[in-house]
Design a protein around this motif. Structure first.
Motif, short mmCIF file in Angstrom:
data_model
loop_
_atom_site.label_atom_id
_atom_site.label_comp_id
_atom_site.label_asym_id
_atom_site.label_seq_id
_atom_site.Cartn_x
_atom_site.Cartn_y
_atom_site.Cartn_z
N ILE A 187 80.58 -99.29 22.36
CA ILE A 187 81.80 -99.61 23.10
C ILE A 187 81.53 -100.80 24.01
CG2 ILE A 187 81.31 -97.79 24.77
CD1 ILE A 187 84.38 -97.66 25.26
N GLU B 278 83.25 -102.92 27.07
CA GLU B 278 84.27 -102.97 28.12
C GLU B 278 83.64 -103.73 29.27
OE1 GLU B 278 86.81 -103.33 30.45
OE2 GLU B 278 87.74 -101.92 29.07
N ASP C 26 85.46 -94.57 29.85
CA ASP C 26 85.61 -94.52 28.39
C ASP C 26 84.41 -93.85 27.73
OD1 ASP C 26 88.05 -95.77 28.74
OD2 ASP C 26 87.35 -97.74 28.06
N LEU D 190 83.99 -99.91 19.15
CA LEU D 190 85.22 -99.91 19.93
C LEU D 190 85.17 -101.07 20.92
CD1 LEU D 190 87.88 -98.72 21.00
CD2 LEU D 190 86.52 -97.11 22.35
N SER E 296 87.08 -102.76 23.82
CA SER E 296 88.12 -102.40 24.79
C SER E 296 88.08 -103.39 25.95
CB SER E 296 87.88 -100.97 25.30
OG SER E 296 88.83 -100.63 26.27
N ALA F 118 91.10 -101.90 21.46
CA ALA F 118 92.04 -101.39 22.46
C ALA F 118 92.60 -102.60 23.20
CB ALA F 118 91.33 -100.46 23.42
N TRP G 173 95.70 -99.82 25.34
CA TRP G 173 94.77 -99.75 26.45
C TRP G 173 95.57 -99.58 27.72
CZ3 TRP G 173 94.17 -102.56 30.86
CH2 TRP G 173 92.98 -102.37 31.55
N LEU H 287 92.90 -96.36 27.22
CA LEU H 287 92.77 -95.39 26.14
C LEU H 287 93.36 -94.03 26.51
CD1 LEU H 287 89.12 -96.24 25.13
CD2 LEU H 287 91.20 -96.88 23.90
N LEU I 39 92.81 -91.89 20.78
CA LEU I 39 91.43 -92.27 20.49
C LEU I 39 90.79 -91.29 19.50
CD1 LEU I 39 88.94 -94.04 20.99
CD2 LEU I 39 88.49 -92.64 23.03
#
Length: 142
Positions: free
Chosen positions: A21, A23, A32, A67, A69, A96, A119, A121, A126
């Protein structure tokens, strides 16, 4: 009069699959990651796109799904998804995005994006997207 009973929402849960992920804000990344862990996944988070790309290059088989995001930075998310897809083309990529994406279906396929999520999430969305992307392809019977 009988009170109507509402069945609780049953979320599809993971089985320890590893989720890369990305972010760029630490608080959101932590939230998240916790959400992914609660859904049965092993999240491995990166605040830096460069670090996420390097992790994929050094261990391309480590992650089951990706993912991206990046919230309001949709174009950066598309660019990062494209770069990650080039490194691990067989892995599903979820994006996202805070705003609607002005990209056609072919454009999304080109970037390797399997699904686009809203977003911030939402657990149910998800969980469903992860389950869809990780399920084995259906086999055709002749």
């Amino acid at each position: 009069m009988c009170a109507a009973t509402v069945a609780p929402l049953v979320l599809p849960l993971g089985s320890g699959e590893t989720v890369l992920i990305v972010e760029n804000e630490r608080e959101r990344l932590t939230r998240d990651e916790e959400e992914l862990a609660a859904l049965g996944y092993e999240p491995i988070g990166f605040e830096s796109s460069v670090d996420a790309l390097e992790a994929c290059r050094s261990q391309p088989g480590r992650f089951d799904i990706i993912l991206v995001s990046l919230g309001s930075q949709t174009q950066n998310g598309l660019d990062l998804a494209r770069a990650l897809h080039k490194i691990v083309p067989h892995k599903p990529v979820l994006l996202a995005a805070a705003s609607s994406i002005e990209v056609n279906v072919n454009g999304l396929a080109e970037t390797g994006i399997s699904e686009v999520l809203r977003w911030p999430l939402v657990s149910s969305e998800l969980a469903a997207a992860l389950a869809r992307c990780l399920q084995p392809p259906a086999t055709l019977r002749s």
